[in-house]
Write a protein that holds these residues in place. Sequence first.
Motif, short mmCIF file in Angstrom:
data_model
loop_
_atom_site.label_atom_id
_atom_site.label_comp_id
_atom_site.label_asym_id
_atom_site.label_seq_id
_atom_site.Cartn_x
_atom_site.Cartn_y
_atom_site.Cartn_z
N TYR A 1 0.84 -1.19 0.00
CA TYR A 1 0.00 0.00 0.00
C TYR A 1 0.87 1.24 0.00
CZ TYR A 1 -3.35 3.53 1.41
OH TYR A 1 -4.13 4.65 1.46
N ASP A 2 0.58 2.16 -0.92
CA ASP A 2 1.27 3.45 -0.99
C ASP A 2 0.32 4.52 -0.47
OD1 ASP A 2 2.44 5.87 -1.61
OD2 ASP A 2 2.92 5.33 -3.67
N PRO A 3 0.54 5.04 0.75
CA PRO A 3 -0.38 6.03 1.30
C PRO A 3 -0.36 7.37 0.57
CG PRO A 3 1.50 5.73 2.77
CD PRO A 3 1.62 4.71 1.68
N VAL A 4 0.73 7.69 -0.11
CA VAL A 4 0.80 8.95 -0.85
C VAL A 4 -0.17 8.93 -2.03
CG1 VAL A 4 2.29 10.46 -2.22
CG2 VAL A 4 3.18 9.40 -0.13
N SER A 5 -0.16 7.83 -2.79
CA SER A 5 -1.06 7.74 -3.95
C SER A 5 -2.37 7.03 -3.61
CB SER A 5 -0.37 7.00 -5.10
OG SER A 5 -0.09 5.67 -4.72
N ASN A 6 -2.49 6.55 -2.36
CA ASN A 6 -3.68 5.82 -1.92
C ASN A 6 -3.99 4.66 -2.87
OD1 ASN A 6 -5.86 5.21 -0.27
ND2 ASN A 6 -7.26 6.47 -1.47
N ALA A 7 -2.92 3.90 -3.19
CA ALA A 7 -3.08 2.80 -4.16
C ALA A 7 -2.34 1.56 -3.67
CB ALA A 7 -2.52 3.22 -5.51
N TRP A 8 -2.86 0.40 -4.12
CA TRP A 8 -2.23 -0.89 -3.83
C TRP A 8 -1.49 -1.37 -5.06
CZ3 TRP A 8 -2.04 -3.59 0.68
CH2 TRP A 8 -2.85 -3.16 1.72
N ILE A 9 -0.33 -2.01 -4.84
CA ILE A 9 0.45 -2.64 -5.89
C ILE A 9 0.59 -4.11 -5.50
CG2 ILE A 9 2.70 -2.71 -7.05
CD1 ILE A 9 3.03 0.24 -6.08
N SER A 10 0.31 -5.01 -6.42
CA SER A 10 0.43 -6.44 -6.14
C SER A 10 1.88 -6.82 -5.91
CB SER A 10 -0.10 -7.27 -7.31
OG SER A 10 -1.48 -7.07 -7.45
#
Length: 179
Positions: A16-25
């Motif tokens: 989880y990247d809190p800056v972009s609010n996105a998940w990467i597998s």
Amino acid sequence: VWGGAVGFGTNTGGMYDPVSNAWISTSTAAPCPQERGDHIAVWAAELEKMIIWGGARGNTALNTGGVFDPADGPNGSWQAITMDPNVPIARVEHTGVWSGSEMIVWGGFDGTQYIDTGGHYDPVTDKWKATAPDHAPSARSDHTAVWTGDRMIIWGGRYDNNGTVDYRNDGAVYWCKPN
């Protein structure tokens, strides 16, 4: 995050990247550990890596794991934990803490009995050492463990009380010095 109990378990995860609010597998490329649930995961802050170990695939307890490097490539990469003579016995419902230089695994259940042993894993050397048995807490699973900076504190959990599962209302300070 990685793995979990879905049937035989899963060997997928995400960052989880809190800056972009996105998940990467996370990568599932070899040597990604086999699917599992009831394992432990610790964050090795000094190395900026996640270590997973133990758990079960279906009804089979495991004593394998891997080291995940999130900075190696777009989805990270895995390094298998080498099986050496000092690797602890397979287990589920155990605990693990990061000491600043090694993962310490303790307790759990191997499918037939509760465990009062563990191991120290050094991800830099990829080697295991057994935990010292002196003053070890009594056998248990599903307990809690925290690292204080120089020792592990174990509390609670469950154990076999003459064929009946009972719950622990005690704990111990474990000095965690390797044998």
